[in-house]
Design a protein around this motif. Structure first.
Motif, short mmCIF file in Angstrom:
data_model
loop_
_atom_site.label_atom_id
_atom_site.label_comp_id
_atom_site.label_asym_id
_atom_site.label_seq_id
_atom_site.Cartn_x
_atom_site.Cartn_y
_atom_site.Cartn_z
N LEU A 171 0.83 -1.21 0.00
CA LEU A 171 0.00 0.00 0.00
C LEU A 171 0.86 1.26 0.00
O LEU A 171 0.56 2.24 -0.69
N LEU A 172 1.94 1.23 0.77
CA LEU A 172 2.75 2.44 0.97
C LEU A 172 3.43 2.94 -0.30
O LEU A 172 3.86 4.10 -0.34
N VAL A 173 3.59 2.10 -1.30
CA VAL A 173 4.23 2.56 -2.55
C VAL A 173 3.21 2.76 -3.66
O VAL A 173 3.59 2.99 -4.81
N ALA A 174 1.94 2.70 -3.34
CA ALA A 174 0.90 2.88 -4.36
C ALA A 174 0.76 4.35 -4.72
O ALA A 174 1.25 5.25 -4.03
N ARG A 175 0.05 4.59 -5.81
CA ARG A 175 -0.08 5.93 -6.41
C ARG A 175 -0.57 6.98 -5.41
O ARG A 175 -0.03 8.08 -5.33
N ASP A 176 -1.59 6.68 -4.65
CA ASP A 176 -2.15 7.66 -3.73
C ASP A 176 -2.00 7.19 -2.28
O ASP A 176 -2.93 7.29 -1.48
N ALA A 177 -0.82 6.69 -1.96
CA ALA A 177 -0.59 6.17 -0.61
C ALA A 177 -0.83 7.23 0.45
O ALA A 177 -1.42 6.95 1.51
N VAL A 178 -0.41 8.46 0.20
CA VAL A 178 -0.52 9.51 1.22
C VAL A 178 -1.98 9.78 1.56
O VAL A 178 -2.39 9.78 2.73
N GLY A 179 -2.79 10.00 0.53
CA GLY A 179 -4.20 10.29 0.77
C GLY A 179 -4.94 9.13 1.41
O GLY A 179 -5.77 9.33 2.30
#
Length: 415
Positions: free
Chosen positions: A214-222
């Motif tokens: 999850l942490l390296v996915a496109r919108d991990a921050v949001g």
């Protein structure tokens, strides 16, 4: 989606794949591509793993592969999965299934020849897409094509029931949302929120694997911010309370062209406490190397230059410290430029060279070598000529100190 057939992609022409499809009866409609490979081909993204679903029983799959001379590994035959090992890589072949019973962690399955029944046991609509290997024709039983076009991550059927079947689907919901989604499905989000404590029943390895993906996915921050707002991580990693540092890190990665790294991003989410970071790493069953990296990333690096830091803890550790530092962005840029194209040097001096200068073997040499190294680092790694000069000065000082110590010692002779 506008298209009703699987687009042409490189992976469809992998060596040995056509032969495998023929062996599995794809020409007779007995086997289809399924899941991530179909989804990612439609999105035009890179396909990592290739899965084939088949109405053939597992024993027949195994027999057909062996008869055709294709290496077959019964990796999960009790659940209908056999890995066909091709020259171009492994392909998982799984017999159509339906769930008989589940406990949130494991499922007891029965085999079926009903494609819709197999699709109904999958997690999200976008993962329940099938494609004919021969014609590329798509099969969509639950609106996955429409959801893929809308970038909607939606459970198949009742979200609460799907989560009860496998608690990991909570984290998978957010991982796929971070990778593909634009807005979360309201019913799915509410179900994940209501059942977040179910995550405590899962093995820490499964939680770790999903979280790092999850942490390296496109919108991990949001998505992490959304998870925190909904209390999703509190049952398993309550120490994570803010996504602010993760957002800062992601922005720096983008600006510098640095690939997202899951361990570095995990460190960004943790409190700036090396001991606590190590405890969390142990809880998530990280490797020793990953735990050490988190500890180094969370340790205060002082005011040393980027090169000095890289020499002491390695390039990766120095890059982690730079990217995670809460300081001036200008200093980050300066440090990053210092490391660009720079090879970490080795001290051009050995203990033997100090013995030749007159030091006795043992602790004196080790102390002198450390002193020389510290000055070499402080002077930004000068050349061998300068190191020789530093060594001469350090050895001379050590010899003088030894002579003075001997002179000050009380005599041992008779009066």
């Amino acid at each position: 989606m506008a298209t009703l057939t699987l687009p042409e992609t490189d992976w469809r022409h992998r060596p040995g794949l056509d032969a495998l499809n023929r062996v599995l009866g794809a020409e007779d409609g007995l086997s289809r591509f399924v899941g991530g490979a179909v989804r990612d081909a439609l999105l035009g993204t890179q396909v990592a793993d290739l899965d084939i679903a088949t109405s053939l029983p597992p024993e027949e799959v195994l027999a057909r592969l062996r008869a055709a001379g294709i290496r077959a590994v019964p990796t999960g035959i009790e659940h209908g999965t056999i890995t066909a090992v091709l020259e171009s890589g492994p392909v998982e072949v799984t017999t159509l299934r339906r769930d008989v019973s589940t406990d949130g962690r494991h499922a007891t399955v029965a085999f079926t020849d009903d494609w819709r029944e197999d699709a109904a046991r999958r997690d999200f609509t976008i993962n329940a897409l099938y494609a004919d290997p021969m014609t590329g024709a798509l099969f969509d039983y639950f609106g996955g094509l429409q959801d893929l076009e809308a970038r909607a991550v939606r459970f198949i059927g009742d979200p609460l029931q799907r989560i009860a079947e496998d608690h990991l689907r909570i984290l998978r919901f957010f991982r796929f949302l971070a990778r593909f989604g634009d807005t979360p499905d309201a019913a799915g989000l509410d179900a994940c929120t209501a059942r977040a404590r179910d995550l405590m029943a899962l093995s820490r390895e499964r939680i770790r694997d999903e979280l790092l993906k999850l942490l390296v996915a496109r919108d991990a921050v949001g998505v992490v911010a959304l998870m925190l707002a909904r209390g999703i991580l509190a049952p398993v990693v309550p120490e994570i309370t803010s996504a602010e540092a993760l957002g800062r890190l992601a922005a720096r990665e983008a600006e510098l062209g640095v690939a997202a790294d899951p361990i570095r991003r995990l460190a960004a989410l943790l409190p700036r406490d090396p001991a606590l970071g190590d405890q969390i790493g142990a809880r998530l069953k990280l490797s020793n190397a990953q735990r050490k990296r988190i500890v180094l990333a969370l340790t205060d690096g002082g005011t040393e230059s980027a090169r000095a830091l890289a020499y002491r803890i390695g390039r990766e550790g120095a890059e982690d410290r730079l990217l995670l530092a809460a300081g001036d962005e200008t200093l980050l840029g300066q440090g990053w430029r210092q490391l660009a194209g720079w090879d970490i040097p080795r001290l051009p001096l050995s203990g033997g060279a100090l013995v030749q200068r007159g030091l006795a073997k043992g602790p004196d040499v080790a102390r002198a070598l450390r002193a020389i190294e510290e000055q070499w680092i402080a002077e930004a790694f000068p050349d061998a000529a300068r190191v020789d000069a530093i060594a001469d000065a350090v050895v001379a000082q050590a010899l003088n100190a030894s002579i003075s110590a001997k002179a000050a010692s009380p005599g041992t002779g008779r009066e």
